[in-house]
Design a protein around this motif. Structure first.
Motif: not given
Length: 381
Positions: A218, A24, A225-226, A339, A221-222, A346, A53, A342-343
């Motif tokens: 998720s 990751m 991070n971004n 997942l 978290e994403g 974001n 991803p 997360q996408t």
């Protein structure tokens, strides 16, 4: 009867989870050096990153039925090797297509390992120890994720990133050699995968409710991070280097909390722990509002990391108990939905920051936590 030694298998799962943590974080850690080495522009660099991803999504999709049909060993060792080969590809290749293939390998192997190791630990654990063992497993994700940037930061003064990755690869190879001779649990569906029953999981409201909790987890978290460093840079006076330290505080908070959860899950109901964790996370985001200074921002990120630590162990523990005969497939469904979350979150954060302003970031995350709380309450009925 399939005899296996639980502690040896658990250690193998921890090695696999450490590989997932490495998968990751490796690309993000070496991307600046890789961009300089190959003279990539921002568009080319972004194009490289998108393959990670993609590989993870494919890995998360395929692992469940394979694990339920052929057993854990059929995937754990090969997926570790795939991550290792992909990581070494970053150090050896200068061709863009080969780098893209390497990144897909890292994502694909990591996507498999994320689900595979969690399903494995759920399968070898009894009901009382599921939560604590899954938390301990999750701690090794943090060790892998923290280890790569730490080693690159310390050793980059003396060695190139290629040499460092090759050295890390030798250590990873030792972990693979440990896993090869170990006896793993027997396949659950050795006589053939029940396709109809597997597809029937997609209609299970309980599975979907729990999966959508991971969708938001998720996603949070994403987004953290971004977007955290950008948020600090545009809304506070925190310097860029301190903003990165604050971001690292989130990973540190998550890793330490996973250690503590090993003890907490033995004394407190996991449902209670998760509810308290969601509130703790919301407090962390609350500290990020109104232009925080470095201390308040770092404290908020620690609370966010610590608060997020329990969600995956609790939800996967519940899934492992409710869908024991097809745990791999159930985990696969949940992780694919995670997942996607997360996408999408974001993307939503990008749209919101463009049209409303990046100040919306902590409020959007608190709203996501409220939805998680509602979904979790519904899943317990």
């Amino acid at each position: 009867m399939n005899n296996y030694r639980k502690n040896l298998v658990f250690t193998a799962a921890c090695i696999g989870m450490c590989f997932f943590g490495i998968s990751m974080i490796t690309l993000g850690s070496v991307l600046p050096a890789l961009t300089t080495k190959l003279a990539l522009d921002n568009l080319q660099a972004t194009a490289l990153v998108t393959f990670l991803p993609l590989g993870m999504l494919v890995g998360s999709l395929v692992f469940g039925p394979i694990v339920d049909r052929f057993g854990h060993k059929a995937l754990l060792v090969p997926s570790c090797i795939i991550v290792l080969l992909g990581m070494e590809g970053l150090s050896f290749f200068s061709s863009i297509p080969m780098l893209q293939l390497s990144i897909i390998c890292i994502g694909f192997g990591g996507g498999i390992l994320n689900g595979e190791t969690n399903a494995l630990v759920a399968d070898i654990s009894n009901e009382e120890e599921k939560g604590s063992r899954l938390s301990l497993l999750g701690m090794f994700y943090g060790l892998g994720a923290l280890g790569i940037p730490t080693l690159l930061g310390v050793l980059s003064k003396h060695y190139t990133f290629e040499t460092i990755l090759q050295g890390i690869g030798v250590i990873m190879l030792a972990g693979i050699f440990y896993c090869i001779p170990i006896r793993f649990p027997a396949p659950k569906q050795a006589q053939g995968f029940p396709v109809k029953k597997g597809l029937g999981l997609l209609k299970e409201s309980s599975l979907l409710l729990l999966s959508f909790i991971l969708f938001f987890q998720s996603g949070i978290e994403g987004v953290c991070n971004n977007w955290s460093t950008l948020y600090f840079g545009q809304t506070t006076d925190i310097p860029a280097n301190q903003a990165l330290v604050a971001l690292t505080c989130m990973v540190a908070g998550l890793t330490v909390a996973r250690m503590l959860l090993v003890i907490l899950f033995k004394k407190i109901k996991q449902e209670t722990v998760l509810l308290c964790s969601l509130i703790l996370t919301a407090i962390g985001f609350g500290l990020l509002t109104f232009s925080p200074g470095f201390i308040r921002a770092a404290s908020g990120m620690v609370l966010i990391g610590a608060g997020l630590a329990s969600t995956f162990p609790v939800i996967l523990s519940i899934l492992g108990s409710r869908y024991a005969s097809l745990s791999g497939t159930a985990f696969g469904v949940a992780l694919v939905i995670a997942l996607i979350g997360q996408t999408l979150l974001n993307s939503l954060m990008g749209i919101a920051s463009q049209n409303i302003g990046i100040e919306i970031y902590p409020y959007m995350m608190i709203a996501s936590l409220i939805i998680m709380l509602f979904l979790f309450k519904r899943s317990l009925k």
